[in-house]
Design an enzyme around this catalytic site. Structure first.
Site, PDB file in Angstrom:
ATOM      1  N   LYS A  22      -4.103  -1.417   0.707  1.00 12.72           N
ATOM      2  CA  LYS A  22      -3.133  -0.322   0.533  1.00 12.72           C
ATOM      3  C   LYS A  22      -3.524   0.546  -0.661  1.00 12.72           C
ATOM      4  CE  LYS A  22       0.715   2.067   1.027  1.00 12.72           C
ATOM      5  NZ  LYS A  22       1.034   2.770  -0.173  1.00 12.72           N
ATOM      6  N   GLU A  41      -6.283   8.710   0.197  1.00 11.40           N
ATOM      7  CA  GLU A  41      -5.267   9.763   0.346  1.00 11.40           C
ATOM      8  C   GLU A  41      -5.421  10.810  -0.772  1.00 11.40           C
ATOM      9  OE1 GLU A  41      -0.550   9.665  -0.407  1.00 11.40           O
ATOM     10  OE2 GLU A  41      -1.267   8.099   0.941  1.00 11.40           O
TER      11      GLU A  41
END
Length: 445
Positions: free
Chosen positions: A172, A179
């Site tokens: 993550k 991102e």
């Protein structure tokens, strides 16, 4: 918090009865009042909450990462039985998850550190889920996770067992780093199209809308096309009245710090973190703009040609960023004995999460073809794109440098590409210098 509430509603919508507890009685009452008729059962003490669950208990924690997670776990422990499962769905630092997993397993409890991506809407409608911890504990919660996860176009749920202890939260964290990179690359493309072609917001929206029909098809490109034409209550374009200071929550920083610990050249994502830091120096930048000189941007030539160059540069930049990110996942997997499955990881990013994109299937395909590939740039599809698109990336970076337009991630992409394909680098001189002043010794060719 909203994420916790939305995940509870998501689970309830799949036919489960969900016990809910919040330290604040008001918050618990509020959730129940806002959702009449739902199978949400409120509890106002930890003991009652824990005792309401069938064993082995499956408790999903959604609290602010850090000390709050430890105190929440400590409050649960007196009422747990051996074999119960705590799932931490927060944005937790993976080393904390490794520690908690070890401590709880020593006491006979299972702990699953789970990355959850997709924001508030994803939590409600289906996020991408990255669980790490005891495999047997995962098997007990997998049916629920598979039901609440996003579903990719081929019908597969966006959840898979990632690996032991902190593996889920590590993946993550790298997802969040990627991102950051994606967002900065897109921001630089926007800056080039504005600075080089003076495109209007409507033209930018049209351009991004076209891009979203091809290789760049992704959630971030999709929302960006909408952002360009959004207006505020005064009728002004919203993007043009937003202050150019990008905030951050620290997860991108963690990814970069880990790259330094592992000796991995995560240059593009790290530049995207630095780009946010320099954006926050607004007062200094405004002052410096009156003192430091540089070129004024000149028109970038043929409109359609330059737009296509920027599109190609953006796609190749994105590929370099993912190549670096997945290379770091491999290094972390080796370091922490996680045995990560990179193709499966790319698969669960295909829906529900912020970085969801059409090209993730290409990553899954690359690892299916060659699971041991050292770097995604070496996979046939990505090598072909690099062959075809590198000139555009070089042209765009050259134009930007000549015209004083900062492109830190585009520049990082071309520098990494050239460094990675260089059989010989000038590091021999660095080794000679190190030996000269510190007797560090060197290897001969």
């Amino acid at each position: 918090a909203v994420m916790g509430r939305n995940l509870a509603l998501n689970i309830e919508s799949r036919g489960y009865t969900v016990s809910v507890f919040n330290r604040s009685r008001e918050k618990t009452e509020e959730v129940i009042a806002e959702n009449p008729g739902k199978k949400l059962v409120p509890y106002y003490t930890v003991q009652e909450f824990v005792e309401s669950l069938e064993t082995p208990r499956r408790i999903l924690l959604m609290v602010k990462a850090g000390a709050g997670t430890d105190s929440a776990i400590d409050s649960l422990k007196p009422y747990l039985d051996k074999g119960d499962i705590i799932i931490d769905g927060g944005n937790t630092f993976f080393q904390d998850t490794i520690r908690r997993n070890r401590e709880l397993s020593e006491e006979g409890f299972n702990f699953i550190g789970t990355g959850v991506s997709g924001g508030e809407e994803g939590a409600l409608k289906g996020p991408s889920i990255m669980p790490g911890g005891q495999k047997e504990a995962y098997e007990l919660v997998a049916p629920i996770l598979k039901q609440i996860a996003a579903v990719a176009e081929d019908g597969e749920p966006c959840v898979t067992y990632i690996g032991a202890d902190g593996a889920g939260h590590y993946v993550k964290m790298v997802h969040n780093g990627i991102e950051y990179g994606d967002m900065q690359l897109i921001a630089e493309a926007y800056s080039l199209l504005k600075g080089g072609l003076n495109l209007s917001n409507e033209e930018l929206a049209t351009t991004f809308s076209e891009w979203n029909k091809g290789e760049l098809s992704s959630y971030l490109i999709d929302i960006t096309k909408d952002i360009f034409t959004k207006k505020d209550e005064e009728g002004k374009y919203l993007v043009d009245v937003i202050l150019d200071e990008a905030a951050n929550k620290g997860t991108g920083k963690w990814t970069s710090q880990s790259s330094l610990d592992l000796g991995e050249p995560l240059s593009l994502i790290t530049e995207s973190v630095f780009a946010r830091y320099i954006s926050s120096l607004k007062t200094q930048r405004v002052a410096a703009s009156k003192v430091l000189t540089g070129p004024q941007a000149q028109p970038a030539g043929d409109k359609a040609e330059f737009i296509e160059k920027v599109r190609r540069a953006l796609y190749l930049g994105k590929i370099v960023s993912y190549a670096q990110g997945f290379s770091q996942l491999r290094a972390a997997s080796d370091e922490y004995n996680w045995d990560l499955n990179y193709g499966e990881i790319a698969k669960i990013f295909r829906a529900g999460c912020i970085i969801r994109a059409q090209f993730l299937q290409k990553i899954t395909d690359a690892y299916a073809e060659n699971p041991a590939i050292a770097n995604l740039l070496l996979a046939p599809y990505f090598k072909q794109i690099a062959d075809d698109y590198q000139q555009a990336l070089r042209d765009v970076v050259s134009y930007a440098v000549q015209n004083g337009i900062p492109v830190p991630t585009f520049s990082a992409a071309v520098a990494y590409y050239d460094s990675y394909r260089a059989a010989v680098l000038p590091a021999n001189l660095i080794q000679a210098q190190r030996d000269y002043f510190g007797a560090h010794t060197y290897k001969r060719t």
